[in-house]
Scaffold this motif. Structure first.
Motif, PDB file in Angstrom:
ATOM      1  N   PHE A  83       0.819  -1.211   0.000  1.00  0.00           N
ATOM      2  CA  PHE A  83       0.000   0.000   0.000  1.00  0.00           C
ATOM      3  C   PHE A  83       0.853   1.261   0.000  1.00  0.00           C
ATOM      4  O   PHE A  83       1.637   1.487   0.912  1.00  0.00           O
ATOM      5  CB  PHE A  83      -0.934  -0.001   1.209  1.00  0.00           C
ATOM      6  N   GLU A  84       0.673   2.044  -1.025  1.00  0.00           N
ATOM      7  CA  GLU A  84       1.335   3.345  -1.117  1.00  0.00           C
ATOM      8  C   GLU A  84       0.524   4.365  -0.322  1.00  0.00           C
ATOM      9  O   GLU A  84      -0.696   4.230  -0.174  1.00  0.00           O
ATOM     10  CB  GLU A  84       1.404   3.821  -2.579  1.00  0.00           C
ATOM     11  N   ILE A  85       1.187   5.378   0.150  1.00  0.00           N
ATOM     12  CA  ILE A  85       0.491   6.517   0.741  1.00  0.00           C
ATOM     13  C   ILE A  85       0.355   7.550  -0.356  1.00  0.00           C
ATOM     14  O   ILE A  85       1.343   7.972  -0.955  1.00  0.00           O
ATOM     15  CB  ILE A  85       1.261   7.072   1.951  1.00  0.00           C
ATOM     16  N   GLU A  86      -0.874   7.917  -0.654  1.00  0.00           N
ATOM     17  CA  GLU A  86      -1.142   8.855  -1.735  1.00  0.00           C
ATOM     18  C   GLU A  86      -1.062  10.289  -1.213  1.00  0.00           C
ATOM     19  O   GLU A  86      -1.651  10.592  -0.175  1.00  0.00           O
ATOM     20  CB  GLU A  86      -2.523   8.581  -2.328  1.00  0.00           C
ATOM     21  N   PRO A  87      -0.343  11.157  -1.917  1.00  0.00           N
ATOM     22  CA  PRO A  87      -0.267  12.554  -1.481  1.00  0.00           C
ATOM     23  C   PRO A  87      -1.674  13.144  -1.309  1.00  0.00           C
ATOM     24  O   PRO A  87      -2.540  12.970  -2.165  1.00  0.00           O
ATOM     25  CB  PRO A  87       0.486  13.248  -2.617  1.00  0.00           C
ATOM     26  N   GLY A  88      -1.900  13.775  -0.174  1.00  0.00           N
ATOM     27  CA  GLY A  88      -3.177  14.431   0.087  1.00  0.00           C
ATOM     28  C   GLY A  88      -4.281  13.530   0.602  1.00  0.00           C
ATOM     29  O   GLY A  88      -5.367  14.011   0.928  1.00  0.00           O
ATOM     30  N   GLU A  89      -4.042  12.220   0.702  1.00  0.00           N
ATOM     31  CA  GLU A  89      -5.131  11.339   1.140  1.00  0.00           C
ATOM     32  C   GLU A  89      -5.565  11.625   2.567  1.00  0.00           C
ATOM     33  O   GLU A  89      -6.701  11.381   2.937  1.00  0.00           O
ATOM     34  CB  GLU A  89      -4.800   9.867   0.949  1.00  0.00           C
ATOM     35  N   ASP A  90      -4.677  12.177   3.389  1.00  0.00           N
ATOM     36  CA  ASP A  90      -5.067  12.465   4.776  1.00  0.00           C
ATOM     37  C   ASP A  90      -5.877  13.757   4.889  1.00  0.00           C
ATOM     38  O   ASP A  90      -6.307  14.125   5.978  1.00  0.00           O
ATOM     39  CB  ASP A  90      -3.859  12.474   5.712  1.00  0.00           C
ATOM     40  N   GLU A  91      -6.137  14.419   3.777  1.00  0.00           N
ATOM     41  CA  GLU A  91      -7.038  15.579   3.806  1.00  0.00           C
ATOM     42  C   GLU A  91      -8.487  15.140   3.969  1.00  0.00           C
ATOM     43  O   GLU A  91      -9.332  15.918   4.382  1.00  0.00           O
ATOM     44  CB  GLU A  91      -6.872  16.401   2.525  1.00  0.00           C
ATOM     45  N   LYS A 132       5.397  16.415  11.926  1.00  0.00           N
ATOM     46  CA  LYS A 132       5.001  17.819  11.775  1.00  0.00           C
ATOM     47  C   LYS A 132       4.334  17.993  10.417  1.00  0.00           C
ATOM     48  O   LYS A 132       4.580  17.202   9.500  1.00  0.00           O
ATOM     49  CB  LYS A 132       6.231  18.708  11.914  1.00  0.00           C
ATOM     50  N   PRO A 133       3.475  18.991  10.252  1.00  0.00           N
ATOM     51  CA  PRO A 133       2.726  19.140   9.002  1.00  0.00           C
ATOM     52  C   PRO A 133       3.582  19.154   7.731  1.00  0.00           C
ATOM     53  O   PRO A 133       3.150  18.666   6.696  1.00  0.00           O
ATOM     54  CB  PRO A 133       1.994  20.469   9.180  1.00  0.00           C
ATOM     55  N   ASP A 134       4.791  19.687   7.801  1.00  0.00           N
ATOM     56  CA  ASP A 134       5.622  19.771   6.598  1.00  0.00           C
ATOM     57  C   ASP A 134       6.544  18.568   6.413  1.00  0.00           C
ATOM     58  O   ASP A 134       7.322  18.535   5.454  1.00  0.00           O
ATOM     59  CB  ASP A 134       6.462  21.059   6.632  1.00  0.00           C
ATOM     60  N   ASP A 135       6.490  17.596   7.301  1.00  0.00           N
ATOM     61  CA  ASP A 135       7.324  16.410   7.154  1.00  0.00           C
ATOM     62  C   ASP A 135       6.912  15.637   5.903  1.00  0.00           C
ATOM     63  O   ASP A 135       5.735  15.645   5.512  1.00  0.00           O
ATOM     64  CB  ASP A 135       7.176  15.488   8.369  1.00  0.00           C
ATOM     65  N   PRO A 136       7.864  14.957   5.263  1.00  0.00           N
ATOM     66  CA  PRO A 136       7.506  14.147   4.093  1.00  0.00           C
ATOM     67  C   PRO A 136       6.609  12.984   4.493  1.00  0.00           C
ATOM     68  O   PRO A 136       6.564  12.585   5.663  1.00  0.00           O
ATOM     69  CB  PRO A 136       8.861  13.649   3.577  1.00  0.00           C
ATOM     70  N   LEU A 137       5.912  12.444   3.514  1.00  0.00           N
ATOM     71  CA  LEU A 137       5.075  11.273   3.765  1.00  0.00           C
ATOM     72  C   LEU A 137       5.959  10.114   4.210  1.00  0.00           C
ATOM     73  O   LEU A 137       7.091   9.969   3.734  1.00  0.00           O
ATOM     74  CB  LEU A 137       4.331  10.869   2.492  1.00  0.00           C
ATOM     75  N   PRO A 138       5.467   9.281   5.105  1.00  0.00           N
ATOM     76  CA  PRO A 138       6.272   8.123   5.506  1.00  0.00           C
ATOM     77  C   PRO A 138       6.387   7.134   4.347  1.00  0.00           C
ATOM     78  O   PRO A 138       5.528   7.090   3.462  1.00  0.00           O
ATOM     79  CB  PRO A 138       5.474   7.521   6.664  1.00  0.00           C
ATOM     80  N   SER A 139       7.441   6.346   4.360  1.00  0.00           N
ATOM     81  CA  SER A 139       7.586   5.307   3.340  1.00  0.00           C
ATOM     82  C   SER A 139       6.627   4.174   3.665  1.00  0.00           C
ATOM     83  O   SER A 139       6.284   3.947   4.829  1.00  0.00           O
ATOM     84  CB  SER A 139       9.021   4.790   3.311  1.00  0.00           C
ATOM     85  N   LYS A 140       6.219   3.448   2.644  1.00  0.00           N
ATOM     86  CA  LYS A 140       5.280   2.355   2.882  1.00  0.00           C
ATOM     87  C   LYS A 140       5.893   1.266   3.763  1.00  0.00           C
ATOM     88  O   LYS A 140       5.190   0.558   4.464  1.00  0.00           O
ATOM     89  CB  LYS A 140       4.768   1.784   1.567  1.00  0.00           C
ATOM     90  N   GLU A 141       7.217   1.157   3.752  1.00  0.00           N
ATOM     91  CA  GLU A 141       7.888   0.168   4.595  1.00  0.00           C
ATOM     92  C   GLU A 141       7.835   0.538   6.072  1.00  0.00           C
ATOM     93  O   GLU A 141       7.919  -0.329   6.938  1.00  0.00           O
ATOM     94  CB  GLU A 141       9.357   0.006   4.176  1.00  0.00           C
ATOM     95  N   GLY A 194      -4.544   5.058   4.504  1.00  0.00           N
ATOM     96  CA  GLY A 194      -5.179   3.755   4.365  1.00  0.00           C
ATOM     97  C   GLY A 194      -6.130   3.629   3.201  1.00  0.00           C
ATOM     98  O   GLY A 194      -6.828   2.629   3.093  1.00  0.00           O
ATOM     99  N   ARG A 195      -6.164   4.610   2.309  1.00  0.00           N
ATOM    100  CA  ARG A 195      -7.074   4.531   1.159  1.00  0.00           C
ATOM    101  C   ARG A 195      -6.802   3.266   0.344  1.00  0.00           C
ATOM    102  O   ARG A 195      -7.727   2.528   0.018  1.00  0.00           O
ATOM    103  CB  ARG A 195      -6.936   5.763   0.277  1.00  0.00           C
ATOM    104  N   GLN A 196      -5.533   3.018   0.010  1.00  0.00           N
ATOM    105  CA  GLN A 196      -5.228   1.842  -0.800  1.00  0.00           C
ATOM    106  C   GLN A 196      -5.519   0.546  -0.050  1.00  0.00           C
ATOM    107  O   GLN A 196      -6.002  -0.420  -0.643  1.00  0.00           O
ATOM    108  CB  GLN A 196      -3.776   1.884  -1.285  1.00  0.00           C
TER     109      GLN A 196
END
Length: 141
Positions: free
Chosen positions: A13-21, A81-90, A29-31
């Protein structure tokens, strides 16, 4: 009523940019939810919908007397923090669990036992997760 559920790691499962909006910040968890839909259908569930809630993603199964669903998402990263990069799927720990809600009026008018259906959904969920080679159950975080 809910059951404790399953915690696991996966590269599926990838984390999609903006899915937590669509949910609370840093919950993903969308995927996962959309992957679970056909898996549950293969186990005989008619999945009515997959949609966001504030707590994560809901895979709602058709049920006449009450709401039956699998809640799924990631374990929240409270240090992010809000500006942190998305976590890796691993690095993500995923969590999903079966739950049932009985409408208020139904609870007032009659006793509805969700236990058997909830146990059946839990068993299907356990089989789905255990049979996927790219999922490693890790227990509670």
């Amino acid at each position: 009523m809910t059951l404790p559920g399953y915690w696991f790691k996966s590269t599926l499962f990838e984390i999609e940019p903006g899915e937590d909006e669509e949910v609370n910040p840093r919950i993903y968890g969308r995927q996962l939810a959309h992957w679970l839909k056909p898996q549950l259908e293969r186990h005989g569930y008619a999945v009515a919908d997959v949609f966001p809630e504030d707590w994560g993603w809901c895979v709602e199964c058709n049920c006449e007397s009450h709401r039956l669903f699998v809640a799924c998402g990631s374990i929240e990263d409270f240090d992010a923090k809000p500006d942190d990069p998305l976590p890796s799927k691993e690095s993500v720990t995923w969590h999903c669990f079966p739950a049932a809600e009985v409408p208020f009026l139904s609870r007032l008018l009659k006793r509805i036992d969700t236990g058997p259906e909830l146990s059946r959904l839990d068993a299907a969920l356990r089989v789905v997760l255990s049979n996927e080679s790219q999922i490693t159950l890790v227990g509670e975080p």
